[in-house]
Design a protein around this motif. Structure first.
Motif, PDB file in Angstrom:
ATOM      1  N   CYS A 136     -22.426 -33.674 -10.311  1.00  0.00           N
ATOM      2  CA  CYS A 136     -22.476 -34.600 -11.439  1.00  0.00           C
ATOM      3  C   CYS A 136     -23.651 -35.566 -11.271  1.00  0.00           C
ATOM      4  N   SER A 180     -15.158 -28.162  -6.048  1.00  0.00           N
ATOM      5  CA  SER A 180     -14.567 -28.120  -7.382  1.00  0.00           C
ATOM      6  C   SER A 180     -13.048 -28.214  -7.307  1.00  0.00           C
ATOM      7  N   GLN A 181     -12.499 -28.990  -8.242  1.00  0.00           N
ATOM      8  CA  GLN A 181     -11.048 -29.094  -8.381  1.00  0.00           C
ATOM      9  C   GLN A 181     -10.557 -28.456  -9.674  1.00  0.00           C
ATOM     10  N   SER A 182     -11.405 -27.710 -10.334  1.00  0.00           N
ATOM     11  CA  SER A 182     -11.065 -27.101 -11.616  1.00  0.00           C
ATOM     12  C   SER A 182     -10.474 -25.708 -11.413  1.00  0.00           C
ATOM     13  N   VAL A 183      -9.401 -25.427 -12.162  1.00  0.00           N
ATOM     14  CA  VAL A 183      -8.798 -24.092 -12.167  1.00  0.00           C
ATOM     15  C   VAL A 183      -8.894 -23.476 -13.567  1.00  0.00           C
ATOM     16  N   SER A 184      -9.792 -24.031 -14.386  1.00  0.00           N
ATOM     17  CA  SER A 184      -9.879 -23.574 -15.776  1.00  0.00           C
ATOM     18  C   SER A 184     -10.263 -22.105 -15.860  1.00  0.00           C
ATOM     19  N   ARG A 185     -11.162 -21.649 -14.995  1.00  0.00           N
ATOM     20  CA  ARG A 185     -11.555 -20.249 -15.054  1.00  0.00           C
ATOM     21  C   ARG A 185     -10.399 -19.329 -14.685  1.00  0.00           C
ATOM     22  N   PHE A 244     -21.623 -26.635 -12.243  1.00  0.00           N
ATOM     23  CA  PHE A 244     -20.966 -25.975 -11.129  1.00  0.00           C
ATOM     24  C   PHE A 244     -21.929 -24.973 -10.498  1.00  0.00           C
ATOM     25  N   TRP A 271      -7.222 -20.065 -14.955  1.00  0.00           N
ATOM     26  CA  TRP A 271      -6.202 -20.191 -15.982  1.00  0.00           C
ATOM     27  C   TRP A 271      -6.610 -19.432 -17.239  1.00  0.00           C
ATOM     28  N   PRO A 321      -7.906 -24.425  -6.729  1.00  0.00           N
ATOM     29  CA  PRO A 321      -9.321 -24.295  -7.081  1.00  0.00           C
ATOM     30  C   PRO A 321     -10.032 -23.367  -6.114  1.00  0.00           C
ATOM     31  N   PHE A 353     -18.941 -28.751  -7.373  1.00  0.00           N
ATOM     32  CA  PHE A 353     -19.066 -29.534  -8.602  1.00  0.00           C
ATOM     33  C   PHE A 353     -20.194 -30.548  -8.409  1.00  0.00           C
TER      34      PHE A 353
END
Length: 403
Positions: free
Chosen positions: A251, A321-326, A290, A328, A243, A249
């Motif tokens: 919430c 953030s722990q997201s790697v969606s961008r 984010f 990927w 990430p 992140f």
């Protein structure tokens, strides 16, 4: 058809050439399935040559085929499957070792195998059966090549295969194949060796600290193995993908809080961009978002200041953030673009200049029409993007009608 070996120096993924050496590959992958290679040491390591393992006795005198483990027992050794199409010219080639356990089996294979540590070892061709090649974990081979050994090429430090994981096995189990094959317990003489190397453990630490460290190392290796499996099946772009360190992140946001509000609030820590996620159907806020900063330092400062802060009468939670969606998504778009460009450039529709040769004695108009139909058929069969083919057909039709 592939296998993952968890070793003391890291994970190695081997792709097997089952179409060239089917019986040897079946023997190897079924030995992995019954955990025969667990705790086997690399008992011979020669820099610039090979690293040899697969012997439960760890001295090069043992090891049998999987068929001896079946009921009723089969042959202890299998015949070589030498191929003229494969060579030991590339580092990471995996080959079965001819057995020295029995004089009658001097030219047969049991369980021992070796991995080449250098290129251009072609003088091994025609002697050993090549069963695969290392495709992931070449850094492990570098560490193996640099390990210290004695005069008999036995490493001073114990380097072993801790565990084997079958990633793809197209073969059915042979008759009488043992079904209950649990992983063996670590050797009592070196109970910690399967979990960590000497470099990863502090000899001065107490038992509690060593146990905690061993658990952490085991969790790290399991996470690494899962990531490599996900990379191989195409669920993530890279096992080392992490990430971003400059994204927060957020919430538990108030539904009325928008991205512009977050940008105004967090901009005091540095230049940033914010995004609040909304439901694709209703458009309602999902109450999380984010914030991306230009630098890691600004991101860290914002985290320490804004975690548990109150925004629009809501106490929000802030974390890295722990997201790697961008990342990927960017990788997927790049791969699709490369695949499209490769396939598009390989298309070779017939030219009108070739029409007389291709269609015989057809007239110019008839040859042009036949050529057009051939191009349309090629587009249907080869084009990776159908709407491009349709667009080309429409433009071609209008042009010809106009002329």
């Amino acid at each position: 058809m592939s296998v993952l070996l968890e070793t003391s120096y890291g994970d190695v993924v081997i792709d097997l050439f089952d179409h060239v050496a089917p019986r040897a590959c079946l023997n190897f992958i079924k030995l992995c399935k019954i955990k025969y290679y667990n705790d086997c040491e690399f008992f011979r390591v020669e820099k610039g040559f090979v690293a040899q393992t697969g012997d439960p006795k760890n001295d090069g005198s043992g090891g049998v085929s999987v068929f001896e483990k079946c009921q009723p027992q089969g042959a202890s050794f299998i015949s070589p499957e030498i191929s003229l199409h494969l060579s030991h010219s590339r580092r990471g080639t995996v080959s079965m070792t001819t057995s020295a356990a029995d004089a009658d089996a001097a030219k047969a294979h049991g369980s021992q195998f070796f991995i080449t540590l250098a290129d251009d070892l072609t003088y091994l061709d025609g002697v050993h059966t090549i069963i695969g090649r290392v495709e992931e974990g070449l850094s492990v081979l570098d560490k193996l090549a640099e390990t210290e050994v004695n005069d008999n090429f036995k490493p001073y430090r114990v380097i072993r295969i801790r565990h084997t994981i079958i990633l793809h096995d197209p073969y059915e189990d042979p008759p009488g194949f043992p079904q209950d094959c649990p992983s063996p317990e670590p050797l009592q003489t070196v109970p910690e060796d399967r979990l960590a190397s000497d470099e990863e453990l502090d000899d001065d630490a107490n038992d509690e600290e060593r146990a905690r460290r061993l658990k952490e190392l085991q969790a790290e290796r399991e996470a690494r193995s899962r990531a490599e499996v996900l990379e191989m099946i195409g669920d993530i772009g890279d096992a080392d993908m992490k990430p971003p360190e400059n994204v927060l992140f957020i919430c538990k946001l108030n539904p009325v809080t928008e991205a512009d509000d977050l940008e105004i609030i967090f901009s005091r820590f540095g230049e940033c961009k914010a995004d609040v996620l909304h439901d694709s159907e209703t458009g309602d806020s999902l109450c999380y978002g984010f914030v991306e900063f230009e630098s890691k330092e600004h991101c860290e400062r914002a985290y320490f200041k804004m975690d548990s802060a109150v925004i629009d009468d809501r106490r929000v939670l802030v974390d890295f953030s722990q997201s790697v969606s961008r990342l990927w998504n960017a990788t997927r778009r790049r791969r699709r673009s490369m695949a499209h460009n490769t396939m598009y450039t390989q298309r070779q529709p017939p030219l009108l200049a070739q029409a007389p040769k291709q269609f015989g004695s057809l007239g110019p108009n008839q040859a042009r029409e036949a050529d057009k139909q051939t191009v349309i058929q090629d587009d249907r069969e080869k084009s990776p993007v159908q709407h491009i083919a349709k667009k080309r057909r429409r433009l071609r039709s209008r042009f010809e009608n106009a002329t």
